[in-house]
Each structure stands twice: as structure tokens, then as C-alpha cells.
Design a protein around this motif. Structure first.
Motif, PDB file in Angstrom:
ATOM      1  N   UNK A  26       0.910  -1.169  -0.023  1.00  0.00           N
ATOM      2  CA  UNK A  26       0.001   0.082  -0.033  1.00  0.00           C
ATOM      3  C   UNK A  26       0.909   1.096   0.290  1.00  0.00           C
ATOM      4  N   UNK A  27       0.379   2.179  -0.784  1.00  0.00           N
ATOM      5  CA  UNK A  27       1.280   3.397  -0.905  1.00  0.00           C
ATOM      6  C   UNK A  27       0.561   4.571  -1.404  1.00  0.00           C
ATOM      7  N   UNK A  28       0.316   5.717  -0.636  1.00  0.00           N
ATOM      8  CA  UNK A  28      -0.218   6.971  -1.302  1.00  0.00           C
ATOM      9  C   UNK A  28      -1.600   6.442  -1.680  1.00  0.00           C
ATOM     10  N   UNK A  29      -2.324   5.912  -1.038  1.00  0.00           N
ATOM     11  CA  UNK A  29      -3.821   5.504  -1.455  1.00  0.00           C
ATOM     12  C   UNK A  29      -3.750   4.474  -2.658  1.00  0.00           C
ATOM     13  N   UNK A  30      -2.959   3.788  -2.840  1.00  0.00           N
ATOM     14  CA  UNK A  30      -2.947   2.769  -3.960  1.00  0.00           C
ATOM     15  C   UNK A  30      -2.590   1.228  -3.266  1.00  0.00           C
ATOM     16  N   UNK A  31      -3.166   0.453  -3.566  1.00  0.00           N
ATOM     17  CA  UNK A  31      -3.013  -1.033  -3.390  1.00  0.00           C
ATOM     18  C   UNK A  31      -2.618  -1.804  -4.552  1.00  0.00           C
ATOM     19  N   UNK A  32      -1.247  -2.210  -4.571  1.00  0.00           N
ATOM     20  CA  UNK A  32      -0.830  -2.829  -5.693  1.00  0.00           C
ATOM     21  C   UNK A  32      -0.524  -4.403  -5.535  1.00  0.00           C
ATOM     22  N   UNK A  33      -0.861  -5.428  -6.120  1.00  0.00           N
ATOM     23  CA  UNK A  33      -0.798  -6.665  -5.775  1.00  0.00           C
ATOM     24  C   UNK A  33      -0.458  -7.482  -6.918  1.00  0.00           C
ATOM     25  N   UNK A  34       0.264  -8.441  -6.906  1.00  0.00           N
ATOM     26  CA  UNK A  34       0.635  -9.235  -8.153  1.00  0.00           C
ATOM     27  C   UNK A  34       0.294 -10.614  -7.305  1.00  0.00           C
ATOM     28  N   UNK A  35      -0.030 -11.559  -8.240  1.00  0.00           N
ATOM     29  CA  UNK A  35      -0.374 -12.791  -8.206  1.00  0.00           C
ATOM     30  C   UNK A  35      -0.015 -13.906  -9.148  1.00  0.00           C
ATOM     31  N   UNK A  36       0.702 -14.994  -8.658  1.00  0.00           N
ATOM     32  CA  UNK A  36       1.461 -15.621  -9.678  1.00  0.00           C
ATOM     33  C   UNK A  36       1.061 -17.090  -9.187  1.00  0.00           C
ATOM     34  N   UNK A  37       0.458 -17.799 -10.329  1.00  0.00           N
ATOM     35  CA  UNK A  37      -0.073 -19.257 -10.022  1.00  0.00           C
ATOM     36  C   UNK A  37       0.389 -20.249 -11.026  1.00  0.00           C
ATOM     37  N   UNK A  66      -2.191 -12.611 -12.059  1.00  0.00           N
ATOM     38  CA  UNK A  66      -2.664 -11.468 -12.405  1.00  0.00           C
ATOM     39  C   UNK A  66      -1.952 -10.184 -11.613  1.00  0.00           C
ATOM     40  N   UNK A  67      -2.031  -9.126 -11.931  1.00  0.00           N
ATOM     41  CA  UNK A  67      -1.767  -7.791 -11.455  1.00  0.00           C
ATOM     42  C   UNK A  67      -2.772  -6.917 -11.247  1.00  0.00           C
ATOM     43  N   UNK A  68      -2.836  -6.450 -10.183  1.00  0.00           N
ATOM     44  CA  UNK A  68      -3.881  -5.516  -9.661  1.00  0.00           C
ATOM     45  C   UNK A  68      -3.376  -4.173  -9.187  1.00  0.00           C
ATOM     46  N   UNK A  69      -4.002  -2.992  -9.451  1.00  0.00           N
ATOM     47  CA  UNK A  69      -3.669  -1.782  -8.861  1.00  0.00           C
ATOM     48  C   UNK A  69      -5.036  -0.847  -8.891  1.00  0.00           C
ATOM     49  N   UNK A  70      -4.989  -0.782  -7.585  1.00  0.00           N
ATOM     50  CA  UNK A  70      -6.681   0.023  -7.005  1.00  0.00           C
ATOM     51  C   UNK A  70      -6.065   1.049  -6.167  1.00  0.00           C
ATOM     52  N   UNK A 231      -0.060  11.577  -6.016  1.00  0.00           N
ATOM     53  CA  UNK A 231      -0.395  13.184  -5.628  1.00  0.00           C
ATOM     54  C   UNK A 231      -1.482  12.958  -4.736  1.00  0.00           C
ATOM     55  N   UNK A 232      -1.833  14.026  -3.894  1.00  0.00           N
ATOM     56  CA  UNK A 232      -2.988  13.855  -2.847  1.00  0.00           C
ATOM     57  C   UNK A 232      -4.193  13.942  -3.460  1.00  0.00           C
ATOM     58  N   UNK A 233      -4.481  14.269  -4.603  1.00  0.00           N
ATOM     59  CA  UNK A 233      -5.706  14.195  -5.495  1.00  0.00           C
ATOM     60  C   UNK A 233      -6.545  13.110  -5.501  1.00  0.00           C
ATOM     61  N   UNK A 234      -7.941  13.331  -5.236  1.00  0.00           N
ATOM     62  CA  UNK A 234      -8.804  12.461  -5.007  1.00  0.00           C
ATOM     63  C   UNK A 234      -8.899  11.383  -6.346  1.00  0.00           C
ATOM     64  N   UNK A 235      -8.585  12.099  -7.461  1.00  0.00           N
ATOM     65  CA  UNK A 235      -8.605  11.162  -8.702  1.00  0.00           C
ATOM     66  C   UNK A 235      -7.263  11.458  -9.348  1.00  0.00           C
ATOM     67  N   UNK A 236      -6.631  10.235  -9.387  1.00  0.00           N
ATOM     68  CA  UNK A 236      -5.239  10.025  -9.773  1.00  0.00           C
ATOM     69  C   UNK A 236      -5.137  10.380 -11.346  1.00  0.00           C
ATOM     70  N   UNK A 237      -3.996  10.858 -11.887  1.00  0.00           N
ATOM     71  CA  UNK A 237      -3.701  10.997 -13.196  1.00  0.00           C
ATOM     72  C   UNK A 237      -2.769   9.761 -13.786  1.00  0.00           C
ATOM     73  N   UNK A 238      -3.453   8.912 -14.774  1.00  0.00           N
ATOM     74  CA  UNK A 238      -2.848   7.926 -15.108  1.00  0.00           C
ATOM     75  C   UNK A 238      -2.170   7.941 -16.514  1.00  0.00           C
ATOM     76  N   UNK A 239      -1.102   7.962 -17.060  1.00  0.00           N
ATOM     77  CA  UNK A 239      -0.628   8.114 -18.281  1.00  0.00           C
ATOM     78  C   UNK A 239      -0.577   6.636 -19.096  1.00  0.00           C
ATOM     79  N   UNK A 240      -1.199   6.536 -20.288  1.00  0.00           N
ATOM     80  CA  UNK A 240      -0.891   5.373 -20.881  1.00  0.00           C
ATOM     81  C   UNK A 240      -0.452   5.555 -22.544  1.00  0.00           C
ATOM     82  N   UNK A 241       0.577   4.750 -22.800  1.00  0.00           N
ATOM     83  CA  UNK A 241       1.175   4.864 -24.239  1.00  0.00           C
ATOM     84  C   UNK A 241       1.149   3.185 -24.644  1.00  0.00           C
ATOM     85  N   UNK A 242       0.891   3.166 -25.873  1.00  0.00           N
ATOM     86  CA  UNK A 242       0.806   1.818 -26.762  1.00  0.00           C
ATOM     87  C   UNK A 242       1.598   2.074 -27.705  1.00  0.00           C
ATOM     88  N   UNK A 243       2.389   1.023 -28.393  1.00  0.00           N
ATOM     89  CA  UNK A 243       3.268   0.956 -29.520  1.00  0.00           C
ATOM     90  C   UNK A 243       3.314  -0.409 -29.998  1.00  0.00           C
TER      91      UNK A 243
END
Length: 263
Positions: A26-37, A66-70, A231-243
Motif C-alpha cells: 500500500x502506498x499513497x492510497x494505492x493497493x498494488x498486488x501481484x499474484x502468480x499461479x 494477475x496484477x492489480x492496481x487499485x 499526488x494527494x488528489x482524489x482522482x489520480x492521473x494515469x498516463x498510458x502509451x501503446x506501441x
């Protein structure tokens, strides 16, 4: 890649590792979890066949990995899994890559069997991840809350992922790589879908990569990168780029284009 995390770095960043057996933090309001089966067993694979209406699957499908980011406050949830990736493969339905006639025998399961490659046996997928927004709808008795969900929409923007900040020598608080599926194409190449995540004190960064090599024929690369600065904002900004890039072995051997061509 093994990462040793210093408890002092975690504490300084306001982060904490999960203490309930899950892999992540858990970090700055995010929960980041990986699961390998392990790979899907035959029973689960039959269920997938019914849901996806196909009997064709990669040799190794890590269906429960899976990988989860919430982001807890906003309800934003980003996750990566093999089922959604193969759903994308089924929907895109690319024509099969032509292989030399001499290589087709490798796809036979029985001697003298005639092989007709009438589907995309490379399992190329346009998958860029799965996203949802979990919303608190109402409170019920005993303080329980009902959650609803909706799909996130990405917007075009001029901002780009800051590769300079990613190259800085910040301590890595969490790192993992999750394989979603893999196929060696009957010893004629490789098809591989993985997702990697890296968490630093100021941000997280991930790379979803589909990599294909059909020996003597084609190489294909489809990358999706995501980056979020804390950031401390309620809604985070996520940048996504595809190639997306690909090239034939013939073009590469002739030195044309200087490498894989972008799509």
C-alpha cells in the motif's frame, strides 16, 4: 530480477507491504498486488473453451495469475489477466502467419497428420489491460456497503510518460513480473505475454508486453506502458502509451527500416 527492499525506504515513502500473505504493498492510497499461479488444469481449460468458444489456447496459460492496481479513494482499478487478453485475441482474429511448408510438420500431434493453420496460432492480442471504477452505491444493514462498477474511458492528451524521472535513482519499493501466457509455437518461435510493475516512492510504472517471434518469418512487438505520479488528489492521473511494431526476417536481414516497423 530480485529486489531487496529496505524497511527504511518503505517507511520514508509512507508505504507498507501487505501482512496477510499477499504479494504487494500500500502506498499513497494505492493497493498494488501481484499474484502468480500455475498453469490452468484441464478442467479449468474446458471452462475457458466454453466461454471463449474455441479449443485453441497457448501451451501455457497462467489463468489465475494477475496484477492489480487499485486506488482506494477514487475506486479506480486496473488489472491484467490472461482471460481478457485471450478475449482480445479471439475478437481481433488476425489471419494466421504463413510459415514455411517444412515447418508445418512441427504442429502435428500425430504422424502423417495434415495440419491446416486456419486461426491465429500466434495468439497476438490487442489487449492493453482491464479497467473499472468501483462506486459505493448505498449502505445496507450492519454497515455493509454495496459496490457497483463501470468501465473507465481513456482520453487523448499531449502529455507523455516522463522517462527522465523513471531513469532517476529512486529506490524500488516493489517489483514483479507476471507471465500471463506463453507458447513456443511447436519449437518454431515464441509467443509471450507478460506484465511488469515497478513502484518507487514518487510513482508506479508498468509495462505490458506481447512479444512474438516466428522463426525465419516474423517478429512482432506490442507494448503498453502506464505511469502514475503520486499526488494527494482524489482522482489520480494515469498516463498510458501503446506501441505496436513488427517486421519480417527478410526485411531485418536486408537492413530495411532500421528495425521493427511501427503500426
Amino acid at each position: 530480477m530480485e529486489v531487496e527492499v529496505d524497511e527504511k525506504d518503505l517507511k520514508a515513502a509512507g508505504a507498507e507491504m501487505f501482512s496477510d500473505g499477499r504479494l504487494g504493498l500500500r502506498i499513497h492510497g494505492w493497493e498494488i498486488e501481484s499474484c502468480k499461479r500455475s498453469i490452468l488444469n484441464s478442467r479449468n481449460l474446458r471452462q475457458w473453451e466454453e466461454k471463449l468458444h474455441t479449443s485453441h489456447f497457448p501451451e501455457m496459460v497462467f489463468g489465475d495469475s494477475s496484477l492489480f492496481l487499485k486506488h482506494v479513494k477514487s475506486g479506480i482499478k486496473i488489472h491484467f489477466n490472461a482471460f481478457d487478453a485471450l478475449t482480445g485475441w479471439k475478437q481481433e482474429a488476425l489471419p494466421p502467419v504463413e510459415v514455411p511448408a517444412a515447418a508445418k510438420w512441427k504442429f502435428r500431434s500425430k504422424p502423417f497428420q495434415q495440419v491446416i493453420l486456419d486461426y491465429d496460432y500466434t495468439f497476438t492480442t490487442p489487449y492493453c489491460g482491464s479497467q473499472s471504477l468501483e462506486i459505493e452505491k448505498e449502505k445496507h444493514g450492519r454497515g455493509k456497503e454495496s459496490l457497483g462498477s463501470c468501465t473507465l474511458c481513456w482520453e487523448d492528451c499531449n502529455e507523455k510518460i516522463d522517462v527522465v524521472s523513471l531513469a532517476s535513482k529512486e529506490p524500488i519499493l516493489f517489483y514483479d513480473e507476471v507471465i500471463l501466457y506463453e507458447d513456443e509455437l511447436a519449437d518454431s518461435g515464441v509467443s509471450l505475454l507478460t506484465v511488469k510493475v515497478r513502484v518507487m516512492p514518487t510513482c508506479w510504472f508498468l509495462l505490458l508486453r506481447f512479444w512474438l517471434r516466428v522463426d525465419g518469418v516474423l517478429m512482432r512487438l506490442r507494448d503498453t506502458r502506464m505511469h502514475c505520479i503520486f499526488k494527494d488528489d482524489a482522482n489520480p492521473i494515469i498516463l498510458r502509451e501503446s506501441c505496436w511494431r513488427e517486421a519480417t526476417f527478410q526485411a531485418l536481414s536486408a537492413g530495411l527500416g532500421g528495425g521493427l516497423e511501427s503500426n
